[in-house]
Every structure is written in structure tokens, then in C-alpha cells.
Design an enzyme around this catalytic site. Structure first.
Site, PDB file in Angstrom:
ATOM      1  N   GLU A  51       0.833  -1.203   0.000  1.00 63.35           N
ATOM      2  CA  GLU A  51       0.000   0.000   0.000  1.00 63.35           C
ATOM      3  C   GLU A  51       0.867   1.253   0.000  1.00 63.35           C
ATOM      4  OE1 GLU A  51      -2.790  -0.571   3.239  1.00 63.35           O
ATOM      5  OE2 GLU A  51      -3.850  -2.117   2.073  1.00 63.35           O
ATOM      6  N   GLU A  62      -1.661 -10.263  -6.063  1.00 66.29           N
ATOM      7  CA  GLU A  62      -1.707 -11.078  -7.290  1.00 66.29           C
ATOM      8  C   GLU A  62      -0.860 -10.459  -8.391  1.00 66.29           C
ATOM      9  OE1 GLU A  62      -4.179 -10.035  -5.386  1.00 66.29           O
ATOM     10  OE2 GLU A  62      -6.011 -11.172  -5.704  1.00 66.29           O
ATOM     11  N   CYS A  96      -9.424  -8.745  -7.387  1.00 68.36           N
ATOM     12  CA  CYS A  96     -10.072  -7.538  -7.908  1.00 68.36           C
ATOM     13  C   CYS A  96     -10.079  -7.579  -9.447  1.00 68.36           C
ATOM     14  CB  CYS A  96      -9.369  -6.283  -7.400  1.00 68.36           C
ATOM     15  SG  CYS A  96      -7.879  -5.845  -8.319  1.00 68.36           S
TER      16      CYS A  96
HETATM   17  N1  THU Z   1      -5.938  -6.625  -2.237  1.00 68.63           N
HETATM   18  C1  THU Z   1      -5.133  -7.554  -2.817  1.00 68.63           C
HETATM   19  O1  THU Z   1      -3.918  -7.564  -2.605  1.00 68.63           O
HETATM   20  N2  THU Z   1      -5.704  -8.486  -3.622  1.00 68.63           N
HETATM   21  C2  THU Z   1      -7.026  -8.584  -3.854  1.00 68.63           C
HETATM   22  O2  THU Z   1      -7.443  -9.485  -4.568  1.00 68.63           O
HETATM   23  C3  THU Z   1      -7.963  -7.634  -3.274  1.00 68.63           C
HETATM   24  C4  THU Z   1      -7.364  -6.552  -2.468  1.00 68.63           C
HETATM   25  C5  THU Z   1      -5.351  -5.665  -1.313  1.00 68.63           C
HETATM   26  C6  THU Z   1      -5.308  -4.245  -1.784  1.00 68.63           C
HETATM   27  C7  THU Z   1      -5.276  -3.498  -0.468  1.00 68.63           C
HETATM   28  O3  THU Z   1      -3.943  -3.435   0.002  1.00 68.63           O
HETATM   29  C8  THU Z   1      -6.051  -4.384   0.485  1.00 68.63           C
HETATM   30  O4  THU Z   1      -6.099  -5.660  -0.108  1.00 68.63           O
HETATM   31  C9  THU Z   1      -7.450  -3.899   0.790  1.00 68.63           C
HETATM   32  O5  THU Z   1      -8.153  -3.650  -0.372  1.00 68.63           O
END
Ligand code: THU
Length: 144
Positions: A51, A62, A96
Site C-alpha cells: 500500500e 496477485e 479484484c
Molecule cells: N488486495 C489484494 O492484494 N488483492 C485482492 O485481490 C484484493 C485486495 C489488497 C489491496 C489493499 O492493500 C487491500 O487488499 C485492501 O483492499
């Protein structure tokens, strides 16, 4: 018919994703995600979510795993695993849309996506095929 992964291969891939999750940099969401991809020559590449204070710069686990493998020269993949915590009311956490589109660039539609959930010391793995979670990718320019 494509060869399925063995139970041992799935466990190895999910274990790698779970280990990668420990390096998650997620001080804002506090939601740790680990991912691992299995290349056609059985090499595993991992990624975790990273992040940023400027929230939109966050990159999912991913994509970090896929880009690590592609950056190392790999182009063909057998499977992807991700590991998350249990979210109340949700059975599992699925990738996502941006990550599904990136998967569609490199993975055949029948590629298994293993979604593991950590819940009270247990790990439950749910399986979907890429074509089930991403039925209409944008692939007009994708090399086939
Ligand atoms: N996130 C992922 O790493 N992969 C996903 O498939 C969905 C969301 C992360 C992004 C962010 O750091 C946190 O999860 C919350 O959305």
C-alpha cells in the site's frame, strides 16, 4: 483435458502465498494478502499487497506475483493461489477486477485460482477457474 494440479502441488503453492502474506505492507487497510503463481516449468513466484499513503498507488498481491514472474522471463502459468483472512459474511476473497484482467493476459481461461481463507487457525481453500471469475476479458490485442 488439462492436467490438474496434485494436492501436494496445491499445498505447496498455497503455503508459498501464505508465507508471502507475512510481508504484506498494509498499514492503511490492515488487510494482508499473499499470492503465488506456478509457472509452466513449476517455478513459484510470490507477491504481497503493498500500500501507499497515496492510496491509489497500492498494488495487489496477485499483480505483484504475476509481474515478478513475467519480469523474470516467464510467460506461461499453471495456477495462482491467494491467501487472506476471513471476512465476516464472505466465504472467500476473490481477486479484484484489475488483477483478473492481468491474469487474462497470461493465463489460459481454464487456469485454476485457489482462494485460501485463514479462519481460527484453519485454512480453507476454494477453487474457481479464471474463466468463471473473468468471463469477458479485454483481449483484443492479446497475443494468443
Ligand atoms: N488486495 C489484494 O492484494 N488483492 C485482492 O485481490 C484484493 C485486495 C489488497 C489491496 C489493499 O492493500 C487491500 O487488499 C485492501 O483492499
Amino acid at each position: 483435458m488439462k492436467k490438474q494440479l496434485t494436492k501436494q502441488e496445491i499445498t505447496r503453492l498455497v503455503d508459498a502465498a501464505q508465507t508471502a502474506r507475512e510481508n504484506s505492507y498494509s498499514p492503511y487497510s490492515k488487510f494482508k494478502v499473499g499470492a503465488a503463481v506456478l509457472t509452466s516449468d513449476d517455478t513459484i513466484f510470490c507477491g504481497t499487497n503493498i500500500e501507499n499513503s497515496s492510496y491509489g498507488l497500492t498494488v495487489c498481491a496477485e499483480r505483484n506475483a504475476i509481474f515478478a514472474a513475467v519480469g523474470a522471463g516467464h510467460r506461461r502459468f499453471k495456477a495462482l493461489a491467494l491467501v487472506t483472512q476471513k471476512v465476516p459474511g464472505e466465504k472467500f476473497c476473490s481477486p479484484c477486477g484489475a488483477c483478473r484482467q492481468v491474469m487474462s493476459e497470461f493465463f489460459p481461461p481454464q487456469t485454476p485460482i485457489y482462494m485460501a481463507v485463514l479462519d481460527k487457525g484453519q485454512r480453507i481453500v476454494y477453487t474457481k477457474l479464471l474463466k468463471e471469475i473473468m468471463p469477458f476479458p479485454f483481449d483484443k490485442f492479446t497475443e494468443k
